[in-house]
Design a protein around this motif. Structure first.
Motif, PDB file in Angstrom:
ATOM      1  N   SER B 112       0.832  -1.208   0.000  1.00  0.00           N
ATOM      2  CA  SER B 112       0.000   0.000   0.000  1.00  0.00           C
ATOM      3  C   SER B 112       0.863   1.252   0.000  1.00  0.00           C
ATOM      4  O   SER B 112       0.470   2.263  -0.590  1.00  0.00           O
ATOM      5  N   LEU B 115       1.794   1.968  -3.456  1.00  0.00           N
ATOM      6  CA  LEU B 115       0.666   2.596  -4.161  1.00  0.00           C
ATOM      7  C   LEU B 115       0.640   4.103  -3.905  1.00  0.00           C
ATOM      8  O   LEU B 115       0.427   4.897  -4.825  1.00  0.00           O
ATOM      9  N   VAL B 116       0.876   4.492  -2.634  1.00  0.00           N
ATOM     10  CA  VAL B 116       0.868   5.919  -2.296  1.00  0.00           C
ATOM     11  C   VAL B 116       1.980   6.643  -3.061  1.00  0.00           C
ATOM     12  O   VAL B 116       1.778   7.715  -3.613  1.00  0.00           O
ATOM     13  N   GLY B 118       3.302   5.731  -5.860  1.00  0.00           N
ATOM     14  CA  GLY B 118       2.891   5.796  -7.260  1.00  0.00           C
ATOM     15  C   GLY B 118       1.893   6.927  -7.489  1.00  0.00           C
ATOM     16  O   GLY B 118       1.939   7.622  -8.511  1.00  0.00           O
ATOM     17  N   ALA B 119       1.021   7.157  -6.492  1.00  0.00           N
ATOM     18  CA  ALA B 119      -0.003   8.193  -6.632  1.00  0.00           C
ATOM     19  C   ALA B 119       0.619   9.582  -6.714  1.00  0.00           C
ATOM     20  O   ALA B 119       0.012  10.504  -7.254  1.00  0.00           O
ATOM     21  N   LEU B 120       1.842   9.749  -6.164  1.00  0.00           N
ATOM     22  CA  LEU B 120       2.523  11.039  -6.264  1.00  0.00           C
ATOM     23  C   LEU B 120       2.714  11.431  -7.719  1.00  0.00           C
ATOM     24  O   LEU B 120       2.814  12.605  -8.052  1.00  0.00           O
ATOM     25  N   MET B 121       2.802  10.436  -8.587  1.00  0.00           N
ATOM     26  CA  MET B 121       3.120  10.713  -9.990  1.00  0.00           C
ATOM     27  C   MET B 121       1.881  10.827 -10.859  1.00  0.00           C
ATOM     28  O   MET B 121       1.985  11.071 -12.042  1.00  0.00           O
ATOM     29  N   VAL B 122       0.704  10.619 -10.268  1.00  0.00           N
ATOM     30  CA  VAL B 122      -0.525  10.762 -11.049  1.00  0.00           C
ATOM     31  C   VAL B 122      -0.921  12.241 -11.046  1.00  0.00           C
ATOM     32  O   VAL B 122      -1.116  12.817  -9.984  1.00  0.00           O
ATOM     33  N   PRO B 123      -1.011  12.873 -12.209  1.00  0.00           N
ATOM     34  CA  PRO B 123      -1.391  14.280 -12.225  1.00  0.00           C
ATOM     35  C   PRO B 123      -2.814  14.472 -11.723  1.00  0.00           C
ATOM     36  O   PRO B 123      -3.728  13.764 -12.151  1.00  0.00           O
ATOM     37  N   ALA B 124      -2.972  15.392 -10.764  1.00  0.00           N
ATOM     38  CA  ALA B 124      -4.272  15.572 -10.119  1.00  0.00           C
ATOM     39  C   ALA B 124      -5.367  15.917 -11.127  1.00  0.00           C
ATOM     40  O   ALA B 124      -6.517  15.508 -10.967  1.00  0.00           O
ATOM     41  N   LEU B 153      -7.603  14.114  -0.606  1.00  0.00           N
ATOM     42  CA  LEU B 153      -6.584  13.185  -1.093  1.00  0.00           C
ATOM     43  C   LEU B 153      -5.254  13.914  -1.227  1.00  0.00           C
ATOM     44  O   LEU B 153      -5.112  14.793  -2.071  1.00  0.00           O
ATOM     45  N   ASN B 154      -4.287  13.575  -0.367  1.00  0.00           N
ATOM     46  CA  ASN B 154      -2.989  14.242  -0.429  1.00  0.00           C
ATOM     47  C   ASN B 154      -1.859  13.231  -0.210  1.00  0.00           C
ATOM     48  O   ASN B 154      -1.309  13.136   0.879  1.00  0.00           O
ATOM     49  N   PRO B 155      -1.512  12.461  -1.237  1.00  0.00           N
ATOM     50  CA  PRO B 155      -0.480  11.436  -1.070  1.00  0.00           C
ATOM     51  C   PRO B 155       0.866  12.024  -0.666  1.00  0.00           C
ATOM     52  O   PRO B 155       1.609  11.419   0.097  1.00  0.00           O
ATOM     53  N   PHE B 156       1.167  13.240  -1.161  1.00  0.00           N
ATOM     54  CA  PHE B 156       2.435  13.848  -0.784  1.00  0.00           C
ATOM     55  C   PHE B 156       2.479  14.128   0.718  1.00  0.00           C
ATOM     56  O   PHE B 156       3.516  13.965   1.359  1.00  0.00           O
ATOM     57  N   VAL B 158       1.028  12.334   2.989  1.00  0.00           N
ATOM     58  CA  VAL B 158       1.281  11.042   3.638  1.00  0.00           C
ATOM     59  C   VAL B 158       2.766  10.707   3.575  1.00  0.00           C
ATOM     60  O   VAL B 158       3.376  10.298   4.565  1.00  0.00           O
TER      61      VAL B 158
END
Lengths: 313, 287
Positions: B112, B115-116, B118-124, B153-156, B158
């Motif tokens: 998990s 996954l977080v 990886g989410a940093l690289m998904v453009p909002a 939602l703030n993966p950065f 986290v």
């Protein structure tokens, strides 16, 4: 620690295992209890939209015949669509020009602020950072005024020297106009990150280098910059992700520079137009998903590449 | 070799820095000067970088906050609500998740956390259109929730909290608290949380700023202009003003002053809290 306990307090194999099992179970539960709330948001607002975008992008809605499954047709359409391709080409060119510029300016400022500490440089640090506190939309509005023929200062300034002011809202110069806005907006933020990294370097290193006869420039080039390479890579990634999804500034300037910025100027603007002006949600989702996928893969590849390279810096 | 600073050698650098400061301040100066002008002062062809004869901040402010039934005031309040709700909510989730990832070895943790990352690289912005479609089926579009929920939602955040919790909270202290009989929740609230304060302030500030600055999301989600945040509102005004140049000269002065007023809260927040966020910002940058 566990080893010590087992040595100092001998107990039967069975109770230890039971205890350990209990502790492990509690640790699993507590871990998930803390991570769970974010996990729910993550699933509901990141994974679900991505899956939904992928799903939507596999369909097409026609006036006659309704919605039908078309598999990858939307993607084939996107990657042969001149609007999407020219938008993508624009953000790539824009990244190649604006990102190095921002980072060089940020690095120069951070090195100066790190080397010279007095009241003026402390004041400068805050002022340079100030644009970060400004919403990008407001920043674009402000620069739109400065560029404007009606109330911008450029006309007056160039008239002083008998020249005509460049029109940064014309299709020839809008690229430079946008590069300038983005640099103004973000260079200060990157400077703060680099400055924080520079402040974290052990000053004893500089002393040692000076003993070896290194000058100020050599210290900066050979010690400071290599040591803040991780921070440099971080801001490169930030700026890459930000620039590829470029939307706010050109969208705001569109009303002032209608001839120079079309509705398909960047991929994100094109997706927005498709979804909200043309109600073409399937194609809009396909563009969004393609853009997201390209950014993700691009950044991932970049990180992978720099991870190998970093050791040589 | 003395450590005494030698100002004369640094002078060229400081002059260069001075030029940069002027560059970064010019737009603020322009807005401060021109928001004092009335429409004739603005379009009369006077000096655009200096005040006109008649300085009328109060009159312009009154106009700004009464135009269209005080719409601008509503926008500011909406932005404040979105920034506080989004900022506090995102920070709460990020602090808990970062602490959980850093201090508990639970099943599925590595996966998990990957996954977080990886989410940093998904453009909002790639999420905006599908989220809009989801929300429209749930009847959530054009409500405040359409703006607040995605801001949580703030993966950065986290990631930042994870790094900070891992390094700033020694396991020994947690174990000591547990040995004293404190439960996991109390250990978190009374022992771990105070140690994480600089990072908490940083994440709070960064997520509040992100919500305050957000444009694409509310632009897509909201159609009622009484729900707009100030960014979307000013964008709307600017579109109207440049759409028909002749009739709306007064709207331009509202936009200029509106831009100035809208940046004041964040500028104040940054300056008063700078001691806190600067310490936290370096954490994310160093690793």
């Amino acid at each position: 620690m566990t080893l010590q306990i087992e040595k100092s307090a001998p107990r039967t194999e069975k109770t230890t295992q039971q205890n350990r099992g209990k502790v492990r179970l509690r640790e699993h539960l507590m871990g998930w209890l803390f991570v769970g709330p974010f996990g729910i948001v993550f699933l509901a607002l990141l994974i679900a939209p991505l899956a939904y975008a992928l799903y939507l992008s596999l369909f097409q809605k026609k006036l006659i015949g309704g919605t039908s499954f078309v598999f990858l047709d939307n993607y084939v359409k996107a990657f042969t669509d001149p609007s999407f391709l020219s938008g993508s080409w624009f953000v790539i060119r824009f990244s190649l020009v604006s990102i190095p510029l921002q980072i060089i300016i940020a690095l120069a400022m951070a090195l100066i602020l790190d080397a010279v500490t007095n009241a003026f440089t402390r004041f400068s640090r805050l002022m340079i950072f100030l644009p970060y506190a400004i919403p990008t939309v407001i920043g674009a509005v402000m620069w739109g005024f400065l560029y404007s023929k009606n109330f911008g200062p450029l006309t007056d300034i160039f008239a002083l020297f008998g020249g005509t002011a460049p029109n940064f809202l014309s299709s020839n110069l809008i690229f430079i106009g946008l590069v300038n806005i983005v640099t103004w907006q973000w260079a200060g933020y990157y400077m703060i990150i680099l400055y924080a990294a520079l402040q974290g370097i052990d000053p004893a290193l500089y002393e040692a280098a000076r003993m070896d006869g290194a000058g100020k420039w050599q210290v900066a080039l050979r010690i400071k910059i290599p040591l803040i390479a991780p921070a440099l890579i971080l801001i490169l990634v930030f700026s890459l992700i930000g620039t590829l999804q470029f939307f706010n500034e050109p969208q705001i300037l569109r009303s002032l520079a209608a001839g120079a910025i079309g509705p398909d100027y960047t991929p994100n603007m094109y997706a927005y137009q498709q979804a909200f002006s043309l109600a073409n949600f399937n194609y809009g989702s396909a563009i969004s998903f393609a853009l997201g996928g390209v950014v993700f893969i691009g950044v991932y590849a970049f990180l992978f590449f720099t991870r190998k390279r970093r050791s040589f810096l | 070799m003395s450590n005494r600073p030698r100002p004369q050698r640094n002078l060229p650098l400081q002059v260069f820095l001075g030029f940069l400061v002027v560059y970064f301040l010019v737009p603020f100066w322009w807005v401060i000067v021109n928001s004092s002008k009335d429409a004739p002062g603005l379009f009369g062809g006077g000096n655009t970088l200096w005040f006109a004869d008649n300085i009328d901040y109060l009159g312009n402010l009154q106009q700004l906050f009464t135009y269209d039934n005080g719409l601008y005031g509503r926008w500011i309040l909406n932005s404040t609500l979105y920034a506080i709700a989004g900022g506090v909510g995102a920070t709460l989730l990020a602090v808990m998740a970062g602490y959980g990832f850093a201090k508990y070895r639970f099943a599925g943790r590595r996966f998990s956390f990957a996954l977080v990352l990886g989410a940093l690289m998904v453009p909002a912005t790639a999420l905006v259109i599908p989220t809009f479609m989801m929300f429209s089926q749930l009847g959530l579009t054009n409500t405040i929730w359409a703006v607040i929920l995605p801001s949580l939602l703030n993966p950065f955040g986290v990631y930042l909290m994870h790094v900070y919790a891992r390094d700033a909270i020694p396991n020994e202290i947690l174990d000591a608290a547990r040995a004293d009989g404190a439960g996991e929740v109390r250990t978190f609230l009374q022992v771990a949380l105070p140690l994480m304060r600089p990072a908490v302030v940083t994440v709070l500030l960064l997520s509040a700023v992100a919500s305050w600055n957000n444009y694409f999301l509310p632009l897509a989600m909201l159609s009622d202009n009484r729900l707009f945040p100030v960014t979307v509102g000013l964008g709307l005004w600017q579109g109207i003003a440049s759409g028909n140049n002749a009739g709306t000269t007064s709207l331009w002065s509202l936009i200029i002053l509106g831009a100035l007023v809208s940046v004041i809260p964040l500028v104040i927040a940054f300056f008063t809290l700078q001691r806190h966020w600067r310490g936290g910002l370096s954490v994310g940058g160093l690793r």
